[in-house]
Enzyme design. Structure first.
Site, PDB file in Angstrom:
ATOM      1  N   HIS A  66       0.841  -1.195   0.000  1.00  0.00           N
ATOM      2  CA  HIS A  66       0.000   0.000   0.000  1.00  0.00           C
ATOM      3  C   HIS A  66       0.873   1.240   0.000  1.00  0.00           C
ATOM      4  CE1 HIS A  66       0.617  -1.084   4.249  1.00  0.00           C
ATOM      5  NE2 HIS A  66       0.408   0.177   4.583  1.00  0.00           N
TER       6      HIS A  66
ATOM      7  N   HIS B 102       0.940   5.252   0.780  1.00  0.00           N
ATOM      8  CA  HIS B 102       0.280   6.309   1.538  1.00  0.00           C
ATOM      9  C   HIS B 102       0.410   7.605   0.747  1.00  0.00           C
ATOM     10  CE1 HIS B 102       0.177   4.245   5.575  1.00  0.00           C
ATOM     11  NE2 HIS B 102       1.127   3.539   4.980  1.00  0.00           N
TER      12      HIS B 102
END
Length: 118
Positions: A104, A106
């Protein structure tokens, strides 16, 4: 901290088993607001397919990192932080702060982001 797809929080967000405030969906990605935001704009961009981290995704040579970067640009424009600037961060491993072992990025923006990060 698990690497199992069946126990992966982000895999469950992709399938809809766990709710999230989704801001953008692509064919291969999902972007949603972080539940513990560190900036006025804090969106997580994940691949629908499970990769443990940025290194494993890069080694797979599937182009998902390019797609995450493109999505980040679109989200930054939509969130109004593209012109002022934003940061796209990939934490890799526990010492770097990775707590969910599903790749992931950010996307952080909307405030000053000093350097070095801490």
């Amino acid at each position: 901290m698990t690497d199992s797809r069946s126990d992966c929080l982000f895999c469950k967000i992709v399938t809809g088993e766990v709710p999230a405030e989704v801001v953008r969906e692509g064919e291969r990605t999902v972007a949603f607001r972080d539940i513990n935001p560190q900036a006025p704009t804090h969106v997580l961009i994940i691949p629908r397919e499970h990769y443990r981290d940025v290194v494993s995704a890069g080694a797979a040579e599937v182009g998902i990192l390019d797609e995450i970067a493109r999505e980040a640009g679109e989200i930054a424009r939509a969130e109004g932080v593209a012109e002022s600037g934003y940061r796209l961060v990939f934490n890799t491993g526990p010492a770097a702060g990775q707590t969910v072992f599903h790749l992931h990025g950010h996307l952080l923006g909307g405030r000053g982001l000093e350097w070095p990060p801490g």
